[in-house]
Enzyme design. Structure first.
Site, PDB file in Angstrom:
ATOM      1  NE  ARG A 116      -3.315   8.044  -1.436  1.00  0.00           N
ATOM      2  CZ  ARG A 116      -3.581   6.238  -1.772  1.00  0.00           C
ATOM      3  NH1 ARG A 116      -2.771   6.339  -3.239  1.00  0.00           N
ATOM      4  NH2 ARG A 116      -3.827   5.637  -1.730  1.00  0.00           N
ATOM      5  CG  HIS A 141      -1.711   0.757   1.723  1.00  0.00           C
ATOM      6  ND1 HIS A 141      -2.085   2.289   1.410  1.00  0.00           N
ATOM      7  CD2 HIS A 141      -3.078   0.947   1.299  1.00  0.00           C
ATOM      8  CE1 HIS A 141      -2.912   2.980   1.013  1.00  0.00           C
ATOM      9  NE2 HIS A 141      -4.331   2.498   0.986  1.00  0.00           N
ATOM     10  CG  HIS A 182      -3.084  -3.346   2.491  1.00  0.00           C
ATOM     11  ND1 HIS A 182      -3.228  -2.528   4.128  1.00  0.00           N
ATOM     12  CD2 HIS A 182      -4.107  -2.815   1.907  1.00  0.00           C
ATOM     13  CE1 HIS A 182      -4.267  -2.108   3.893  1.00  0.00           C
ATOM     14  NE2 HIS A 182      -4.540  -2.570   2.463  1.00  0.00           N
ATOM     15  CG  HIS A 183      -5.077  -7.755   0.267  1.00  0.00           C
ATOM     16  ND1 HIS A 183      -5.952  -7.276   1.307  1.00  0.00           N
ATOM     17  CD2 HIS A 183      -5.344  -8.326  -0.705  1.00  0.00           C
ATOM     18  CE1 HIS A 183      -7.223  -8.920   0.234  1.00  0.00           C
ATOM     19  NE2 HIS A 183      -6.324  -9.246   0.230  1.00  0.00           N
ATOM     20  CD  GLU A 221      -6.382   3.272  -2.957  1.00  0.00           C
ATOM     21  OE1 GLU A 221      -6.421   3.925  -4.194  1.00  0.00           O
ATOM     22  OE2 GLU A 221      -6.473   2.197  -1.247  1.00  0.00           O
ATOM     23  NE  ARG A 250      -7.517  -5.496  -0.775  1.00  0.00           N
ATOM     24  CZ  ARG A 250      -7.841  -4.554  -0.931  1.00  0.00           C
ATOM     25  NH1 ARG A 250      -8.095  -3.826  -0.827  1.00  0.00           N
ATOM     26  NH2 ARG A 250      -6.462  -3.647   0.259  1.00  0.00           N
ATOM     27  NE  ARG A 290      -5.217   0.067  -1.612  1.00  0.00           N
ATOM     28  CZ  ARG A 290      -6.249  -0.215  -0.990  1.00  0.00           C
ATOM     29  NH1 ARG A 290      -5.336  -1.678  -0.467  1.00  0.00           N
ATOM     30  NH2 ARG A 290      -6.705   0.313  -0.265  1.00  0.00           N
TER      31      ARG A 290
END
Length: 925
Positions: A734, A718, A858-859, A731, A898, A755
């Protein structure tokens, strides 16, 4: 004291000769269930009818006197003659039972939310917003409009008379319009309606005078006119107690039947001079004028039992108004004749019996009293538990259990602890007792401590269950359910709720000490296309667009079957949440999306905590068991089917849970550094935004029974992570209009690109970090920003030049960068980087904020393979019977990257599907 000798049940004659049969009143409390135009519903009529009779007087909820006056949804109206017919039904229902019927009248003034009045701005004495976050600035009433407003109060009084009410209560409290005119904070007019204290009394006096004129013209001599007031204001300058006495004296001289304190506690002392503990009622009795001493005074607040009301009378109140007691006990005045210990709680199955309208039931005032009734039977007794928080503070807690409810909690070693810890314990205790569950929200800033308190209760309940099972001759080390859910994040909770609602018995097993998993950390929102909330605000969106943008963002690696199911069922998942009291109606956008399809709470708060809180509330309502601090060590698979799971708790106790189906919803492996670097050596030493339980344990469990995996090397970083704390900067910041600037003060990327692209652009900078820059307007529209600022992440300044100095950036460069971006916002075209979403406002409202950020893990997009029924597949793409999976433990949905907002959609969409499919399978197996 025998109730027959209690002063509460003696009659009272008001100054105009009206006789109240006793000293008890039902306080005015909004039911929030009027029609959209303010007219009366049948629910309201029956609600008041049920509470009339034994109580002397019912003060009906406040009716707004003008179309721009309602202060809450479902408000009652008295703003035109069409309201009279419905209001007469309420008045008659009360009077037929023998109680007096008084209607409160008001205008919300600057307290009115524009959303309640068609987007119009509220009105007030002056153009001064109430000092609360996001409060609108009211339009000041002209002198002529003030005169018109007085007349509208008079018209409302006439309508109340024509509807058959015995009186009205002028609402001069709770910071509504009448109080605003008397307040030196809200009223800074320079005409006759403002300025001096004398002038600020003109409006309330004018409202009283016109109400008396209407009573003289249309009502009998015993028509009651009361006045409610808030004795003090915290605003500076604000109303003081001496100011209130000054106003009340003038009102008393003009002619009133009673004055009504508006406080949370009848014996409340000053909120301004906190060193003085003298109850304000005592001061009132001592300081009131001769004229005021002839006017009966009403007390309200925290009156539950007869002794509370009698104590209030002893201090000088002539009448006592009761709020929550009358909600919980429609016949409260009868109840206190024979009962000395009434508890403010309502069993969760009693709403209809107690004739409480659904909107009122959901109101915080009432929902805090609702006690979920468990179908489980505890072994009654007191269970002592010793727990520690993350700082090794030890708490000894006695948990007293009744047969099916948590009776009490006692902090045994309170004297050894500081006052803050004791205060936190008492607050969590209240929440646990009200919910009849340890699964309640924690106190902000005291999470670790609160989790320890809650853990004591869960351990006590577990011990109680074991004792009860042994007492019944059973084996406490073995249990049987239809469906076992492993993991208590959003996917697991959604799955458990859906499986329960489809008829399955369910248990949730969570290895961590708290519920929520990574979902607790989610901040942006939930993506969905073609939803009712988009339609409501005129956003045109297509599922096809959503599909194509997700596929593009995932680098065309997404599993098409899963992605189609995901996109098609996203709006249904939004509706599923909404039906369970979890409304995601506020819309924004995230990187990679072309329209506002990221759904979040209306308040703008982070979606994760809001979602988990709502799902846990539904878990409590369904009495679904949750085993915390318990790991699943094995899924037993034999004869081609899931048979059971084996667990071990933190104390080393093992248990076998027989089951027909298992749903694995344990999340990804972003917090397992060894596993991350095994698949992606280039990500060694990156910080992670994941909670420490995201270790991939569920993937390993399923691999042991033959599950295949996919995309394990697809790990997302991220772009905006605060590096010292690994705190993710949402997010939505932004998406709300923020930009990214490098250390040289210039933009370098489309901030709302995907991302991976934004992260790679930051890594490519010489310093490998950047700043996310935003202004007060972005902060105001995103509550998450307040958290970042309060945690000390943000630099803050009143000008861009000052901010640049703090960041060691050239001021002229930063000012030029922001000015150029602002022109792009105005032109709706980003000529530098092609950004075309989230350009909502120019960055020009001080103060300005900047947070230093860099990418973090992050993921994990990879995981076990499933089909669109969420059935786990083996290496030959065959179904492993009885095994289901949902959420980040699954691979294939997101492909190679993602999109922000898709994870929350993923866990809810596939969580619901897993629950549905597992329940159906368990009933056939």
């Amino acid at each position: 004291m025998d109730y027959s000798t209690s002063p509460l049940f003696s009659p009272l004659t008001l100054p105009n000769g009206a006789v109240l049969k006793n000293r008890l009143m039902m306080a005015p409390m909004t039911t929030c269930c009027s029609f959209h135009d303010g007219t009366v519903t049948e629910n309201q009529v029956e609600y008041y009818r049920a509470r009339a009779g034994a109580i002397g007087t019912i003060i009906v909820e406040c009716g707004f006197i003008d179309e721009r006056g309602p202060a809450f949804p479902g408000a009652l109206g008295i703003h035109n003659d069409d309201c009279i017919e419905g209001l007469s039904l309420i008045a008659n229902a009360i009077k037929e039972k023998g109680s007096k019927a008084i209607l409160q009248i008001y205008h919300g003034g600057r307290m009115v939310d524009p959303k309640l009045i068609g987007g119009q701005m509220p009105v007030g004495p002056s153009a001064i917003a109430i000092p609360r976050p996001n409060a609108p600035t009211p339009i000041p009433l002209t002198a002529g409009e003030v005169e018109d407003m007085v007349q509208k109060f008079g018209d409302a009084a006439r309508r109340a008379i024509q509807a058959g009410f015995d009186g009205i209560e002028i609402h001069g409290a709770n910071t509504y319009l009448i109080q605003q005119f008397f307040s030196p904070h809200a009223n800074q007019r320079e005409d006759k309606w403002g300025g001096s204290r004398e002038n600020r009394t003109r409006f309330p006096l004018a409202v009283l005078e016109i109400s008396r004129q209407m009573a003289k013209q249309y009502a009998s001599d015993d028509f009651i006119i009361g006045y409610r007031f808030s004795p003090e204001e915290l605003e500076v300058p604000g109303i003081t107690f001496e100011d209130s006495l000054f106003l009340l004296d003038k009102l008393a001289i003009a002619g009133l039947e009673y004055v009504h304190f508006s406080m949370g506690y009848t014996l409340r002392p000053s909120i301004i001079n906190t060193d003085d503990k003298t109850p304000l009622i005592d001061k009132f009795v001592q300081m009131r004028s001769p004229a005021l001493s002839k006017i009966p005074v009403v007390g309200v607040g925290n009156v539950v039992n007869r002794s509370d009301a009698e104590t209030a009378v002893e201090h000088g109140y002539d009448l006592v108004a009761v709020g929550r007691g009358c909600i919980a006990y429609p016949d409260w005045a009868e109840q206190i004749k024979t009962k000395d210990d009434i508890q403010l709680s309502i069993n969760s199955d009693q709403r209809i019996n107690k004739i409480i309208p659904e909107p009122l039931w959901r109101f915080p005032l009432v929902s805090s009293m609702v006690r979920e009734i468990s179908t489980k039977k505890f072994q009654s007794g007191t269970y002592r538990q010793t727990v520690k928080d993350d700082y090794e503070n030890e708490f000894v807690i006695n948990v007293e259990l009744g047969q099916n409810f948590i009776k009490d909690l006692t902090l045994v070693n309170a004297e050894e602890l500081n006052q803050v810890s004791v205060k936190n314990f008492n607050e969590i205790k209240d929440r646990i007792l009200a919910a009849n569950s340890p699964y309640v929200d924690t106190i902000s800033g005291a999470t670790s401590q609160c989790e320890a308190f809650k853990k004591a209760v869960t351990k006590a309940i577990a011990e109680s269950y074991r004792v009860a099972i042994i007492a019944d001759g059973g084996n406490p080390d073995e249990k049987t359910v239809d469906v076992v859910v492993i993991g208590s994040g959003g996917a697991g909770l959604a799955a458990a709720i859906e499986a329960h609602d489809k008829g399955a018995s369910v248990i949730i097993i969570e290895k961590m000490p708290i519920i929520g998993g990574n979902t607790n950390k989610a901040s942006a929102g939930m993506n969905a296309a073609e939803t009712k909330f988009q339609e409501k605000v005129g956003i045109v969106d297509k599922k096809e667009w959503f599909y194509n943008e997700t596929l593009k963002g995932g680098k065309n690696k997404n599993n098409p079957q899963l992605l189609h199911y995901f996109v098609e069922h996203a709006p249904e998942a939004i509706n599923w949440l909404d039906a369970k009291g979890i409304e995601l109606s506020n819309l924004t956008t995230t990187g990679g999306m072309s329209v506002d399809r990221t759904h979040r709470p209306e308040s703008g708060e982070a979606v994760g905590g809001f979602l988990i809180s709502g799902l846990v509330r539904n878990i409590n309502q369904r009495n679904i068991d949750v085993m915390l601090d318990t790991s699943v060590t094995e899924i037993e698979f034999a004869d081609g089917k899931v048979k059971a799971v084996t667990t071990i708790d933190e104390d080393g106790n093992s248990q076998r849970v027989n089951t027909k189906a298992v749903i694995v919803a344990t999340g990804g492996f972003g917090a397992n550094a060894e596993m991350v670097t095994h698949y992606r050596p280039d990500l060694a030493n990156f910080v992670t935004t994941n909670h420490k339980g995201a270790t991939g344990s569920g993937i390993a469990l399923l691999q042991k029974i033959g599950a295949d995996t996919v995309d394990m090397n697809e790990i997302q970083i991220h772009p905006t992570v605060e590096q010292k704390t690994a705190y993710l900067i949402s997010e939505s910041i932004r998406g709300g209009g923020a930009i990214l600037v490098s250390q040289n003060g210039r933009r370098f990327v489309n901030e709302l690109d995907t991302r991976d692209k934004v992260s790679n652009s930051i890594i490519a900078l010489p310093e490998h970090y950047s700043y996310i820059l935003f202004d007060e307007q972005v902060k105001t529209e995103n509550k998450a920003a307040e958290t970042y600022i309060s945690n000390g992440f943000a630099a803050q300044a009143n000008t861009l030049a000052e901010l640049a100095h703090i960041l060691d950036i050239d001021p002229e460069t930063l000012e030029s960068t922001v000015a150029r971006y602002n022109t792009f916002v105005e032109q709706k075209e980003d000529k530098d980087f092609g950004r075309n979403t989230g350009m909502r406002h120019p960055i020009n409202q001080a103060p300005f904020y900047a947070i230093q950020i860099a990418p973090g893990i992050h993921h994990t997009m990879g995981g076990v393979t499933i089909n669109s029924n969420t059935e786990v597949l083996d290496e030959n793409k065959q179904v492993i019977s009885g095994a289901y999976a949902a959420g980040e433990v699954v691979g294939g949905v997101h492909g190679g990257n993602r999109i922000g907002g898709n994870a929350v959609a993923d866990i809810i969409i596939f969580g619901i599907q897993a629950g549905d499919q597992a329940a159906a399978y368990s009933q056939k197996a």
